[in-house]
Design a protein around this motif. Structure first.
Motif, PDB file in Angstrom:
ATOM      1  N   GLU A 122     -39.193 -21.022  -5.541  1.00  0.00           N
ATOM      2  CA  GLU A 122     -38.491 -20.710  -6.783  1.00  0.00           C
ATOM      3  C   GLU A 122     -36.998 -20.489  -6.559  1.00  0.00           C
ATOM      4  N   LEU A 123     -36.545 -20.641  -5.332  1.00  0.00           N
ATOM      5  CA  LEU A 123     -35.120 -20.422  -5.068  1.00  0.00           C
ATOM      6  C   LEU A 123     -34.251 -21.404  -5.852  1.00  0.00           C
ATOM      7  N   GLU A 124     -34.732 -22.649  -5.975  1.00  0.00           N
ATOM      8  CA  GLU A 124     -33.949 -23.633  -6.722  1.00  0.00           C
ATOM      9  C   GLU A 124     -33.901 -23.297  -8.216  1.00  0.00           C
ATOM     10  N   ALA A 125     -35.061 -22.956  -8.758  1.00  0.00           N
ATOM     11  CA  ALA A 125     -35.109 -22.609 -10.177  1.00  0.00           C
ATOM     12  C   ALA A 125     -34.228 -21.401 -10.461  1.00  0.00           C
ATOM     13  N   LEU A 126     -34.205 -20.491  -9.499  1.00  0.00           N
ATOM     14  CA  LEU A 126     -33.397 -19.290  -9.660  1.00  0.00           C
ATOM     15  C   LEU A 126     -31.911 -19.639  -9.744  1.00  0.00           C
ATOM     16  N   THR A 172     -25.734  -8.159  -3.497  1.00  0.00           N
ATOM     17  CA  THR A 172     -26.514  -8.222  -4.737  1.00  0.00           C
ATOM     18  C   THR A 172     -25.741  -7.600  -5.891  1.00  0.00           C
ATOM     19  N   ASP A 173     -25.250  -6.384  -5.627  1.00  0.00           N
ATOM     20  CA  ASP A 173     -24.601  -5.633  -6.701  1.00  0.00           C
ATOM     21  C   ASP A 173     -23.369  -6.335  -7.251  1.00  0.00           C
ATOM     22  N   PHE A 174     -22.673  -7.065  -6.404  1.00  0.00           N
ATOM     23  CA  PHE A 174     -21.484  -7.766  -6.876  1.00  0.00           C
ATOM     24  C   PHE A 174     -21.794  -8.597  -8.116  1.00  0.00           C
ATOM     25  N   HIS A 175     -22.878  -9.353  -8.032  1.00  0.00           N
ATOM     26  CA  HIS A 175     -23.211 -10.235  -9.147  1.00  0.00           C
ATOM     27  C   HIS A 175     -23.602  -9.455 -10.395  1.00  0.00           C
ATOM     28  N   VAL A 176     -24.295  -8.359 -10.193  1.00  0.00           N
ATOM     29  CA  VAL A 176     -24.676  -7.535 -11.342  1.00  0.00           C
ATOM     30  C   VAL A 176     -23.446  -6.911 -11.982  1.00  0.00           C
ATOM     31  N   GLU A 177     -22.515  -6.475 -11.134  1.00  0.00           N
ATOM     32  CA  GLU A 177     -21.319  -5.837 -11.675  1.00  0.00           C
ATOM     33  C   GLU A 177     -20.446  -6.832 -12.421  1.00  0.00           C
ATOM     34  N   ILE A 178     -20.365  -8.040 -11.891  1.00  0.00           N
ATOM     35  CA  ILE A 178     -19.629  -9.100 -12.597  1.00  0.00           C
ATOM     36  C   ILE A 178     -20.274  -9.334 -13.967  1.00  0.00           C
ATOM     37  N   ALA A 179     -21.605  -9.375 -13.965  1.00  0.00           N
ATOM     38  CA  ALA A 179     -22.305  -9.564 -15.230  1.00  0.00           C
ATOM     39  C   ALA A 179     -21.969  -8.431 -16.183  1.00  0.00           C
ATOM     40  N   ARG A 180     -21.858  -7.222 -15.627  1.00  0.00           N
ATOM     41  CA  ARG A 180     -21.552  -6.078 -16.470  1.00  0.00           C
ATOM     42  C   ARG A 180     -20.178  -6.241 -17.130  1.00  0.00           C
ATOM     43  N   LEU A 226     -34.457 -12.457  -5.779  1.00  0.00           N
ATOM     44  CA  LEU A 226     -33.847 -13.095  -4.617  1.00  0.00           C
ATOM     45  C   LEU A 226     -33.820 -12.162  -3.417  1.00  0.00           C
ATOM     46  N   SER A 227     -33.827 -10.887  -3.700  1.00  0.00           N
ATOM     47  CA  SER A 227     -33.533  -9.882  -2.681  1.00  0.00           C
ATOM     48  C   SER A 227     -34.354 -10.035  -1.404  1.00  0.00           C
ATOM     49  N   ARG A 228     -35.665 -10.152  -1.548  1.00  0.00           N
ATOM     50  CA  ARG A 228     -36.500 -10.185  -0.344  1.00  0.00           C
ATOM     51  C   ARG A 228     -36.281 -11.450   0.472  1.00  0.00           C
ATOM     52  N   ALA A 229     -36.051 -12.574  -0.214  1.00  0.00           N
ATOM     53  CA  ALA A 229     -35.790 -13.807   0.527  1.00  0.00           C
ATOM     54  C   ALA A 229     -34.505 -13.662   1.335  1.00  0.00           C
ATOM     55  N   ARG A 230     -33.553 -12.933   0.777  1.00  0.00           N
ATOM     56  CA  ARG A 230     -32.287 -12.758   1.476  1.00  0.00           C
ATOM     57  C   ARG A 230     -32.425 -11.939   2.757  1.00  0.00           C
TER      58      ARG A 230
END
Lengths: 222, 222
Positions: B71-75, B123-131, B149-153
Motif C-alpha cells: 500500500e506504499l504506492e497508494a499512500l 512524520t510530524d513535519f508533514h502533519v504540521e505543514i497540513a496544519r 507509513l510509520s511502521r514501514a519507515r
DNA sequence: CGGTCTTGTTTGGGATACCAATTCGGGATA
DNA sequence: TATCCCGAATTGGTATCCCAAACAAGACCG
C-alpha cells in the motif's frame, strides 16, 4: 453478526437519518432498553461510533455529534483535490464494466423515487467514482467526507431544478471518464463540488428560520 | 485520564514502535495481565485501535495490523493531492509565527539526535505543514496516512545521505511557503513524496532478506 | 424570600461472573 | 503408525455488579 455490530449499525442509521437529533444526549441505560442488550456491547458500539465522529463525549456523557455547518467549506476544500485525483485515476484504470455499474446506479434513480433514494445515490455516486480510482485510501476518505455531509444534506430544501442540475453534473463527470478525458472530468468534478456546496449553503441560509424551528443549531453558518 | 485511554496510548505506542510485531495475536487475557486492568477498558481500547486500523479482527481473535508494503504506492498517490493542496493553502493562510514554529521543529533535530527523534520529526513535519493549511480534514487525513507509513519507515535502512536529502527537501518546501510561492511549494512537496516513497521502496527491496529474518512479511512488495 | 447545604438518585467506569464456541491434546482404534 | 474422536482448557461475547462522581431536588438556615 455480533450484537455489537447490529447495535452499531442501527444507531448509526438513526443518527444519519436524523432520527436522533444532533447534540442529543444518549445515556447508556436508555440505549440498553432501546436495543434490549446489555451495556457491554452498547459501550463498544459507542466507542466505535466515536471513532467515526458520529457520537462524541460531552464531559462524561455521550451525545450525538452536532452538525457543524461551518465545516461545509473545509469539506469542499478537502474533497476537490481528492475527487479530481480520483477521476483522473478512474480514466486511466477503470474498466468499462466498472463504469457501466456506476451508470446503472444513476439510471436506477428515476424522478419518482423517494427522497431517501435520491439522498443515498447522491452520496454513493461519489464513493463509487472514488472506487474507480483503485485507491483504497481515496475511497475511505471520500466515504468519510460524504458521511459527514450526509446529515446536512437532509436539511437542504431540494427543489426539482437543483436536483436535476446535480444529476446532470454527475452524468457529465461520468461521461468524461467514459470518454477518457481526465482533465475535463477533473474540471467537471471540481465544479460540481463547488456548485453543490453553494446550493447547500444557499438553501440552508434561506431556511435558517426553518432550521431553528426544527431545533438545529445554525451556528457555524455564515 | 481514564484507564481506557492510558491502555490505548500505551498499546498504540507498542504497536507503532514495532514492540508488538505486525500480525501478532493479542489475547484480551494477556493484555489484562500486561496492563493490570480488567477486560472492560481493554476491549474499549481495542475497539478504538481497530478504528485507527492499528489492530484488526482475525476471525474471533485480535491481531496487530500487519504491514502491507503494497500500500506504499497508494499512500503516496493519496498524499500528493492532499499535501500539494495543503502547502498552497499554507501559503495563503499561515502566519509567520506558525511557519517559524515548524522551522524550529526542524532545527531542533540535530545530526546527533537519536533515531526515534528523526523518525518522529520526519512524520510530524508533514502533519504540521497540513496544519498550516487551516483545514482540519486535511490534517486528519495526513496524520492518518503518516501513521500508516510509520511502521514501514522503521524498517527502512537509513543512510546518512538519504536522511540529509529528505531534510533538505523539507527545508525547501518550508522555504517556498515562507517565500509565498505556492506553485513551487506544491511541486516540491509532490517531488518529496515521490522521492521518499522511492527511497523507502528501494531500501526495503535491498533488505528483503533482512526483513524476512526479522519476521516481517514481505508480501505486497514488488 | 433567597441562598446554601445535604442527601438520594442517576450516570458512566471498571471488575467480575457466566456462557458458547473454538482450539488443542491425548488416547483409543483401525 | 496414522487417524479420528472426545473432553478439558482457553477464548471472546455478554450480562451483571459495585463504586465514585455528578446531578438534582428539597430541606434548612440566614
Amino acid at each position: 453478526m455480533s450484537q455489537m455490530l447490529q447495535i452499531h449499525d442501527q444507531l448509526r442509521e438513526m443518527i444519519l437519518s436524523l432520527d436522533l437529533g444532533p447534540g442529543e444526549r444518549l445515556t447508556e441505560r436508555w440505549l440498553e432498553s432501546r436495543f434490549e442488550g446489555s451495556r457491554t456491547p452498547i459501550r463498544a458500539a459507542l466507542v466505535r461510533l466515536e471513532g467515526e465522529e458520529l457520537v462524541r463525549r460531552d464531559g462524561r456523557n455521550w451525545i450525538v455529534a452536532p452538525i457543524d455547518l461551518g465545516e461545509l467549506e473545509a469539506l469542499a476544500e478537502f474533497r476537490i483535490p481528492l475527487e479530481t485525483t480520483a477521476v483522473r485515476f478512474a480514466c486511466a484504470r477503470a474498466s468499462e464494466t466498472d463504469i457501466a455499474g456506476v451508470e446503472e446506479m444513476l439510471d436506477a434513480c428515476q424522478s419518482g423515487a423517494p427522497r431517501e433514494e435520491w439522498h443515498r445515490v447522491g452520496t454513493d455516486f461519489h464513493v463509487e467514482i472514488a472506487r474507480l480510482s483503485g485507491n483504497p485510501f481515496i475511497v475511505k476518505a471520500i466515504a468519510g467526507a460524504m458521511t459527514r455531509l450526509s446529515r446536512a444534506r437532509w436539511l437542504e430544501v431540494w427543489t426539482e431544478p437543483s436536483r436535476e442540475q446535480a444529476w446532470r453534473e454527475h452524468r457529465r463527470i461520468l461521461g468524461f471518464i467514459k470518454a477518457n478525458d481526465p482533465e475535463a472530468a477533473a474540471r467537471e468534478a471540481a465544479d460540481h463540488i463547488t456548485d453543490t456546496r453553494d446550493r447547500l449553503l444557499r438553501s440552508l441560509n434561506e431556511d435558517r428560520r426553518g432550521l431553528r424551528a426544527r431545533g438545529f443549531a445554525v451556528i457555524g453558518l455564515r
